[in-house]
Each structure stands twice: as structure tokens, then as C-alpha cells.
Design a protein around this motif. Structure first.
Motif, PDB file in Angstrom:
ATOM      1  N   GLU A 451      30.119 -60.893 -28.906  1.00 47.91           N
ATOM      2  CA  GLU A 451      28.749 -60.992 -28.403  1.00 47.91           C
ATOM      3  C   GLU A 451      28.658 -61.915 -27.189  1.00 47.91           C
ATOM      4  N   GLY A 452      29.284 -63.084 -27.272  1.00 50.74           N
ATOM      5  CA  GLY A 452      29.246 -64.008 -26.145  1.00 50.74           C
ATOM      6  C   GLY A 452      29.984 -63.473 -24.936  1.00 50.74           C
ATOM      7  N   MET A 453      31.089 -62.790 -25.162  1.00 58.25           N
ATOM      8  CA  MET A 453      31.862 -62.208 -24.057  1.00 58.25           C
ATOM      9  C   MET A 453      31.027 -61.171 -23.312  1.00 58.25           C
ATOM     10  N   GLN A 454      30.281 -60.356 -24.067  1.00 64.13           N
ATOM     11  CA  GLN A 454      29.439 -59.334 -23.443  1.00 64.13           C
ATOM     12  C   GLN A 454      28.279 -59.974 -22.686  1.00 64.13           C
ATOM     13  N   ALA A 455      27.660 -60.992 -23.303  1.00 66.15           N
ATOM     14  CA  ALA A 455      26.483 -61.612 -22.688  1.00 66.15           C
ATOM     15  C   ALA A 455      26.836 -62.333 -21.394  1.00 66.15           C
ATOM     16  N   LEU A 456      28.016 -62.967 -21.356  1.00 63.80           N
ATOM     17  CA  LEU A 456      28.404 -63.766 -20.187  1.00 63.80           C
ATOM     18  C   LEU A 456      29.373 -63.028 -19.272  1.00 63.80           C
ATOM     19  N   GLY A 457      29.723 -61.802 -19.651  1.00 69.21           N
ATOM     20  CA  GLY A 457      30.574 -60.996 -18.778  1.00 69.21           C
ATOM     21  C   GLY A 457      31.988 -61.515 -18.649  1.00 69.21           C
TER      22      GLY A 457
END
Length: 654
Positions: A451-457
Motif C-alpha cells: 500500500e505504501g509503495m503504491q501511494a508513494l510511487g
């Protein structure tokens, strides 16, 4: 004569037997400590004694006698008189044990109504007295508050007050001090010990803290996989633990002597309760295993007078040495700090009246300054309520500061909008105290980490699944666990998942808020080894918020001691912990329970921490300081330097 006698107690949940033939006796006025890892059946044993088992569980055999009467034969109406009056219980998790829609005063009054003759104003006065006894500041105000308005440590103290309200003759304390800082822990342990001696009250103490056992217990029972494997008087147990499992618990303890090395861990985990054991239950994790260990259950053997062990080894188990690491994990000092905090303030307005006008403020953080260099660990220590967690959240801008400066790698954070902060989130992450509450129960852990990887690219989208698997392996879990939900993991595994989620965006700074406070010593050793490895390999900087001084001694390079929203002493770990100069720091260190059972000659802290809504004039510590005089009451002390890195705010520091 025994006040509680348990014989061959077995508890069954379907095919599982979390408790399988436990026998123990507790005499009036005695403290019996039950020690072991999570999943060994300690809490289930206590619930079986109190007949508070979950609906799916049932007593499959054995007897439980209290003051000569068989508890298992009593009707439920008879047990209601025993619970709270004859036997009190302090539950491990206060957040789920306290009623969220009743005030603290109402919940204590319920116990007083059932088990005493006090009513009305007398009951309220007694409730306030109980809160004061367990170290809750401003008890009259707290009586009208709800559990959600209290910190974890304060909720735990409310649970203890409720358990003591009925003046029980046996008190079952299930991890009563896990969420408490060392000074309040010392107060609570002294309170329990004093009540035990004055009232002749027996204490059945369930804990994973060997220091607490050394301080409190008369006798010790070690539990593993549903059975007792060792029982001994306290002195014999700490002088020469006999079972290989007991020896490994001692070897997993962190301390300054093991700094830079690896803590000994116990491989594997406690076997599931539905596993059938033809031989010794510890066989898969024991390095001293013999052929007969696999084929037959080991019998009880007497080792010394009063000490017995369930093991085939002919003598006491050999000592286990902690592994040797690669030395200090900190990289060399840099000239530029990664994190620099100056005069940070976080004030919460107090609103009253119909118009909710601000009539004051809670000064949770009130002028804090600190610096954290790249690749180093700064431990922030202090009592519950001193503002540690609030400061950590404010540094990450999860709470907006009232005033002050926070710079991350030279970039000022306090003036940035949420949109401007978003790309900076990848550099700074937080590992929260309660991993179960911070992980979304509806998402699989693979989704939680990604989730964090997707949100912060961050990371490559096409290979994100592989990266998640690599992260899980990096924190000691299997890549094929990505499809599981948080409830399918143990507490230690959930903490590893929380660490993996934080690492997913390649941060430079991790703020760890009490990441090991609720873990057994064996799981704590695994997490501390993991954090040391990650710091060495990834050059991470840690701001480690904790009240566990032993962990600070092992892991931290620098220490800042916080009191009522301000840092009162800071410096390198060997300076602050080895040569403390502030009276508060000395009292914190003196309150730490030691495995050798020795008690410090430094006097304990008097009174409670003042309310941050109304801090004292002058030095905030002066109402509790044994050295205070009139000059301490006039003005807050300036910072005094004792060397290049050791600073203290105290005019009495020597």
C-alpha cells in the motif's frame, strides 16, 4: 496451607489442548510467578481457574480448589461471589477489558458495589484512593473520564485498581506491568508486594519479564506448550536454571555487555496446541536433544531442594552464550544531522462551556530539542505521559506542532503543506506500539506492505509482488505468507510485518514507538537482532521510543531523557546510562527490576508526574526531586554541558 491448589488441569478447544495437565499450589501470602512465551498456555490457565474460558473451550480434566472448595463444581452464581471478592484478576489487555461506554469511576464503583458496603460519596472517595494508590495523577478528574481518554499505561493501572477494589485473598495478575514505564512499574510492583504482605494476599503472577520475577516471586514455574517444565524457589531458579528452555530465556536478555553482538534466540516457535507430542515438547528447539527425548515424555526429576525439572538431562542444562556480532552497528559520526528538532511544542487546547472556549492547554511537548545523526539509534526514554509518542508523531507531522522546527535531512517539515510532505514520507516512517491496531484487518499482509509503495510511487510496479516477498524474508518471515491476514500471526510476527511495511518505501529514518514492549524475551531478541541487522545493512537511523532501559542499554548509541514535555538529559548511551547526572535519570535507572534481584540504593520517585495542563513553576521535576530547594522553584534550569555530548538541565547536577 495452600489457598489455591490446581491438579492436572486440562483445557480443550476442539482438537487443541492449550493447557495439558498443569498442577501447582499457591500458599496464602505467597507470590507464584508463571513464566513462558506467548502461546504456552499461561493466560488460558488463569482463565480456567477463574472459569472465564471462551465459549469454545472447556475443562477436560483436573481439579481447582480455592480455600478448600472445588471451583469447578460451583454454580455460576457461586463463582460470581468468588470473582472479584475471593479472587481478583488483572487482565493483560486493558483496552478490551474496560467498558468503553462507562467512566473509570463507574467501573471501579461496580466492583465496590458487589464486594463492599461502600456507596455514593464513600465509594467515589475509595475509587479515587485506589487510582492514587496505583499511581494515576489527578485521580478525581480521571474518575469522570472514559477509557479512550487514557493512555495504555493509565488503562492498565485502572484495571489494577478495579481488581483491588474487592480486597481479594488471591490476585491473578496477567502481565500487569507490560505497558508501564519503569517508575510506575516499580510503584505498582511495590503496591502489589505491600498488599500481599499486609493482607496475606496470595499473588499468582503471569509474566515474561525475568526482572519482575526476580523482584516479586517466592516460587517460579516455567510453562512450555501447555505444561510446566520447571518449578523452583526464586533463588535456585536464578542461580541455576535447570531446563534448556529456561536457560535460553536468560540468554535472550539484552544488556550493555551484549551491545554490538547478537542476542541468543530460540529457533522456531511454540508448537500449536493441537500438535500431539510422543516425547518432550521442547524437542524441536533444543540443542541438547537425545534419542529418548523423542520417544517418551520426560518425567519430573528433583534437581535440588524444592527445584524440579521435566527433562532427561542428568544435571542442570548447560549455559548458552549469546552470539557474537559484527560490533557496533552505528556508522561514523557525520557533520550534518539527519533529524534536527529545535524548541518543538505540541499544545492541545482545553475547551469548556457551551461555546467550547479554550480555557487552557495541555502542554504535551513543551520546548524539545534533539539531533539524530545518520545510521545511529537515539533512544527517547521517560515515563508514560511525558510526551514521547506525541513528540514522535509531531516530528513526522502526523500531529501538527504548535511551534518549533523539525528538519529532515536539511528540509524544514513544519512549514510544508500535506501535498508537499507527501514525497518526503518515503524518507521517514513509523513503527507503532500496537501492530495489531495499526494493521488493517481487512487486507492481506501483501496488500498492507504494498500500500505504501503504491501511494508513494516507490518500487517497480511490475515487480512489486516480488519486492513484497523479499521484504518479508528480510524481516524473517516467508514470502508465501503474503496472502494471510494479520489475525493469523503472532504478536512478534505482526511486529515484523509492521517493520516490513515501514521499510517498503526505503526510509532513512524509522521512529519505533515501543516496538518490543509487549513481546516475550525470546521474540524481543529476534526483533532487536533484526533491527541491528537492518541498521547495519541499510544504514537506517532509529528514534527508539521506549521505557525498557535494558533494550536502550543494548541497542542505543545516544539517549535523551524526557520529563513533562522537555528533554532533561541527553548524551551518548554510556554517558547517560553509565554516569547519569540528572536526579530523574538516576531514579529511572534505579527503578529497573534486575535479574539478580538487587535493589538500588537511590530513593524511589515520590508522588506522580504533574499534569501537563498545569506544569509546576521553575524546574518541572522539583516537586518530586530529593535535591530541590527554593532556587529550583524560580526558573527552569539552563542546559549544562559535561563534555562535548553530555548535557543536563539541572542546577544540582554534579
Amino acid at each position: 496451607m495452600s489457598i489455591l491448589s490446581v491438579k492436572d488441569l486440562a483445557i480443550q478447544i476442539g482438537a487443541a489442548r492449550p493447557v495439558d495437565g498443569v498442577s501447582l499450589d499457591i500458599a496464602a501470602g505467597e507470590c507464584y510467578a508463571l513464566l513462558g512465551e506467548s502461546g504456552c498456555g499461561k493466560s488460558m490457565t488463569a482463565l480456567g481457574i477463574m472459569r472465564l474460558l471462551p465459549a469454545a473451550a472447556q475443562v477436560a480434566g483436573g481439579t481447582v480448589e480455592f480455600e478448600g472448595g472445588d471451583l469447578l463444581a460451583l454454580p455460576e452464581s457461586g463463582m460470581r461471589d468468588i470473582r472479584g471478592g475471593g479472587i481478583g484478576m488483572i487482565f493483560q489487555e486493558p483496552a478490551t477489558s474496560l467498558n468503553p461506554v462507562l467512566t473509570v469511576g463507574r467501573q471501579i464503583s461496580e466492583a465496590l458495589d458487589l464486594h463492599t458496603t461502600l456507596r455514593g460519596a464513600a465509594a467515589r472517595a475509595r475509587a479515587a484512593e485506589l487510582l492514587d494508590q496505583v499511581g494515576i495523577p489527578d485521580p478525581l478528574r480521571r474518575l469522570d473520564e472514559y477509557p479512550f481518554q487514557l493512555s495504555g499505561g493509565l488503562r492498565q493501572r485502572v484495571m489494577i485498581a478495579i481488581a483491588l477494589a474487592g480486597e481479594p485473598r488471591l490476585l491473578i495478575a496477567d502481565e500487569p506491568t507490560t505497558a508501564l514505564d519503569v517508575t510506575i512499574q516499580a510503584q505498582v510492583l511495590d503496591l502489589l508486594d505491600d498488599l500481599r504482605r499486609k493482607r496475606g494476599m496470595a499473588l499468582f503472577l503471569i509474566t515474561h519479564d525475568l526482572g519482575v520475577v526476580a523482584r516479586m516471586a517466592d516460587r517460579v514455574g516455567v510453562m512450555y506448550a501447555g505444561q510446566l517444565v520447571e518449578e523452583a524457589p526464586r533463588e535456585a531458579f536464578f542461580d541455576q536454571p535447570a531446563h534448556p528452555y529456561s536457560v535460553r530465556l536468560f540468554a535472550a536478555l539484552p544488556d550493555a555487555e551484549r551491545r554490538g553482538g547478537r542476542l541468543a534466540t530460540i529457533p522456531g516457535s511454540v508448537p500449536a496446541a493441537d500438535v500431539r507430542h510422543p516425547g518432550c515438547r521442547f524437542v524441536e528447539r533444543c540443542s541438547e536433544v537425545m534419542a529418548e527425548c523423542r520417544s517418551a515424555p520426560p518425567p519430573w526429576r528433583d534437581v535440588e531442594s524444592g527445584q524440579r525439572v521435566r527433562c532427561f538431562l542428568p544435571g542442570a542444562a548447560p549455559a548458552v552464550a549469546a552470539g557474537v556480532g559484527a560490533g557496533d552497528t552505528a556508522i561514523a559520526f557525520g557533520s550534518t544531522p539527519l533529524l534536527e528538532v529545535k524548541d518543538l511544542q505540541v499544545h492541545f487546547p482545553i475547551r469548556r462551556g457551551i461555546l467550547q472556549r479554550a480555557v487552557g492547554a495541555v502542554r504535551a511537548v513543551d520546548g524539545m530539542s534533539l539531533r539524530l545523526m545518520p545510521g545511529r539509534t537515539l533512544a527517547l526514554v521517560g515515563e508514560s505521559g511525558c510526551g514521547k509518542t506525541t513528540a514522535g508523531k509531531a516530528m513526522l507531522q502526523l500531529l501538527r506542532p504548535t511551534a518549533g522546527s523539525v528538519q529532515l535531512d536539511g528540509v524544514e517539515l513544519t512549514t510544508r503543506s500535506p501535498g508537499q510532505l507527501r514525497p518526503l514520507r518515503a524518507k521517514m516512517q513509523m513503527v507503532f506500539q500496537d501492530p495489531f491496531a495499526s494493521l488493517n484487518p481487512r487486507l492481506r499482509i501483501g496488500e498492507i506492505i504494498a500500500e505504501g509503495m503504491q501511494a508513494l510511487g516507490t518500487g517497480a510496479g511490475a515487480n512489486r509482488a516480488a519486492e513484497v516477498g523479499t521484504l518479508l524474508e528480510q524481516v524473517g518471515l516467508r514470502a508465501d505468507m503474503v496472502t494471510r491476514y494479520p489475525h493469523e500471526f503472532s504478536g512478534g510476527q505482526r511486529q515484523r510485518i509492521a517493520i516490513a511495511r515501514a521499510l517498503a518505501v526505503n526510509p532513512q529514518l524509522l521512529i519505533c514507538d515501543e516496538p518490543t514492549s509487549a513481546l516475550d524475551v525470546s521474540v524481543q531478541a529476534q526483533i532487536l537482532n533484526l533491527l541491528s541487522d537492518l541498521q547495519r545493512d541499510l544504514k537506517l537511523a532509529y528514534l527508539f521510543i521506549t521505557h525498557n532501559i535494558a533494550v536502550v542499554d543494548y541497542l542505543a548509541h545516544d539517549v535523551a531523557v524526557m520529563y513533562l514535555g522537555r528533554v532533561v538529559e541527553r548524551g551518548m548511551a554510556e554517558e547517560v546510562l553509565g554516569r547519569p547526572r540528572h536526579p530523574y535519570t538516576k531514579a529511572l535507572l534505579a527503578a529497573v527490576p534486575r535479574v539478580d534481584g538487587m535493589r538500588s540504593e537511590v530513593p524511589k520517585l515520590a508522588g506522580d508526574m504533574p499534569s501537563p495542563a498545569n506544569p509546576p513553576s521553575g524546574c518541572h521535576f522539583h516537586p518530586r526531586c530529593p535535591l530541590a530547594d527554593e532556587s529550583c522553584r524560580r526558573a527552569y534550569p539552563a542546559e549544562m554541558l559535561f563534555g562535548a555530548t553530555h548535557a543536563v538541565r539541572c542546577i544540582k547536577a554534579v
